[in-house]
Design a protein around this motif. Structure first.
Motif, PDB file in Angstrom:
ATOM      1  N   CYS A  27       0.809  -1.215   0.000  1.00  0.00           N
ATOM      2  CA  CYS A  27       0.000   0.000   0.000  1.00  0.00           C
ATOM      3  C   CYS A  27       0.842   1.265   0.000  1.00  0.00           C
ATOM      4  CB  CYS A  27      -0.931  -0.002   1.208  1.00  0.00           C
ATOM      5  SG  CYS A  27      -2.214  -1.254   1.083  1.00  0.00           S
ATOM      6  N   THR A  28       2.130   1.147  -0.122  1.00  0.00           N
ATOM      7  CA  THR A  28       3.006   2.305  -0.188  1.00  0.00           C
ATOM      8  C   THR A  28       2.969   2.877  -1.597  1.00  0.00           C
ATOM      9  OG1 THR A  28       4.460   1.295   1.446  1.00  0.00           O
ATOM     10  CG2 THR A  28       5.366   3.105   0.169  1.00  0.00           C
ATOM     11  N   ALA A  29       2.868   4.181  -1.683  1.00  0.00           N
ATOM     12  CA  ALA A  29       2.831   4.828  -2.995  1.00  0.00           C
ATOM     13  C   ALA A  29       4.175   4.669  -3.696  1.00  0.00           C
ATOM     14  CB  ALA A  29       2.493   6.300  -2.840  1.00  0.00           C
ATOM     15  N   ARG A  82       1.758   8.289 -10.033  1.00  0.00           N
ATOM     16  CA  ARG A  82       1.756   7.695  -8.703  1.00  0.00           C
ATOM     17  C   ARG A  82       0.927   6.425  -8.721  1.00  0.00           C
ATOM     18  NH1 ARG A  82      -1.382  10.256  -3.771  1.00  0.00           N
ATOM     19  NH2 ARG A  82      -2.451   8.298  -3.586  1.00  0.00           N
ATOM     20  N   HIS A  83       1.541   5.316  -8.318  1.00  0.00           N
ATOM     21  CA  HIS A  83       0.851   4.038  -8.177  1.00  0.00           C
ATOM     22  C   HIS A  83       0.596   3.836  -6.687  1.00  0.00           C
ATOM     23  CE1 HIS A  83       1.600   2.625 -12.281  1.00  0.00           C
ATOM     24  NE2 HIS A  83       2.722   3.308 -12.178  1.00  0.00           N
ATOM     25  N   TYR A  84      -0.649   3.563  -6.342  1.00  0.00           N
ATOM     26  CA  TYR A  84      -0.988   3.351  -4.946  1.00  0.00           C
ATOM     27  C   TYR A  84      -1.878   2.119  -4.853  1.00  0.00           C
ATOM     28  CZ  TYR A  84      -2.313   4.371  -0.152  1.00  0.00           C
ATOM     29  OH  TYR A  84      -2.495   4.305   1.202  1.00  0.00           O
ATOM     30  N   GLY A  85      -1.314   1.042  -4.355  1.00  0.00           N
ATOM     31  CA  GLY A  85      -2.073  -0.197  -4.195  1.00  0.00           C
ATOM     32  C   GLY A  85      -2.577  -0.724  -5.527  1.00  0.00           C
ATOM     33  N   PRO A  86      -3.782  -1.295  -5.525  1.00  0.00           N
ATOM     34  CA  PRO A  86      -4.304  -1.879  -6.762  1.00  0.00           C
ATOM     35  C   PRO A  86      -5.003  -0.876  -7.680  1.00  0.00           C
ATOM     36  CG  PRO A  86      -5.793  -2.355  -4.968  1.00  0.00           C
ATOM     37  CD  PRO A  86      -4.605  -1.640  -4.363  1.00  0.00           C
ATOM     38  N   SER A  87      -5.081   0.401  -7.269  1.00  0.00           N
ATOM     39  CA  SER A  87      -5.789   1.390  -8.095  1.00  0.00           C
ATOM     40  C   SER A  87      -4.974   1.773  -9.325  1.00  0.00           C
ATOM     41  CB  SER A  87      -6.102   2.641  -7.265  1.00  0.00           C
ATOM     42  OG  SER A  87      -4.902   3.252  -6.852  1.00  0.00           O
ATOM     43  N   GLN A  88      -5.643   2.413 -10.270  1.00  0.00           N
ATOM     44  CA  GLN A  88      -5.011   2.855 -11.515  1.00  0.00           C
ATOM     45  C   GLN A  88      -3.967   3.928 -11.212  1.00  0.00           C
ATOM     46  OE1 GLN A  88      -5.247   1.970 -14.647  1.00  0.00           O
ATOM     47  NE2 GLN A  88      -6.884   0.482 -14.453  1.00  0.00           N
TER      48      GLN A  88
END
Length: 155
Positions: A27-29, A82-88
């Motif tokens: 969950c780390t960006a 920025r990638h954060y967890g499973p979101s786009q």
């Protein structure tokens, strides 16, 4: 039998702690950079009205893209995602440097734009003015009516 139960409890604790650590790390960006924008020092070497397409490409590098139809300019684009967890992935910042050329291939303007809240914001502009305002022919014609002096008509 008691030692085996203690070993089993400690193994479960280790698995739970490792699983929690992996979940927190997931969950780390994370950030990714795409593209290239020349630095201010590199852009300061580009002289408006003097440099050509070839000298710009030699000085600051090949552009990310260029004018498609009439080869009007060079465009350098950089995006930070920025990638954060499973979101786009979401764009955090975007910067664009546009170098425009006149018909003879000489630099006529250097502009730097940013993307803030979905709006394009000019950050810096170095453009030669042609003296003609960005308006229609009819507006220029009607705007010059009050600038005519009677002495200029008699000559």
């Amino acid at each position: 039998m008691l030692a085996r139960a203690d070993w089993f409890k400690s193994a479960i604790r280790i698995v739970v702690l490792v699983g929690a650590g992996v979940a927190v790390a997931g969950c780390t960006a994370q950030y990714r950079n795409h593209g290239y924008v020349p630095t201010e020092e590199d852009l300061a070497e580009v002289v408006v009205g003097v440099d050509t397409r070839d000298s710009v490409a030699e000085t600051i590098g090949a552009p990310s893209s260029s004018g498609v139809l009439d080869e009007s300019g060079y465009y350098y684009i950089a995006t930070r995602l920025r990638h954060y967890g499973p979101s786009q992935p979401k764009p955090v910042s975007r910067e664009l440097v546009a170098i425009s050329f006149d018909r003879s291939g000489v630099v006529s303007g250097v502009e730097r734009f940013g993307l803030e809240y979905g709006q394009v914001i000019p950050l810096e502009r170095r453009v030669t003015s042609s003296g003609i305002q960005d308006s229609t022919f009819l507006r220029q014609l009607l705007g010059s009516i009050g600038n005519i002096s009677p002495g200029g008509l008699v000559d």
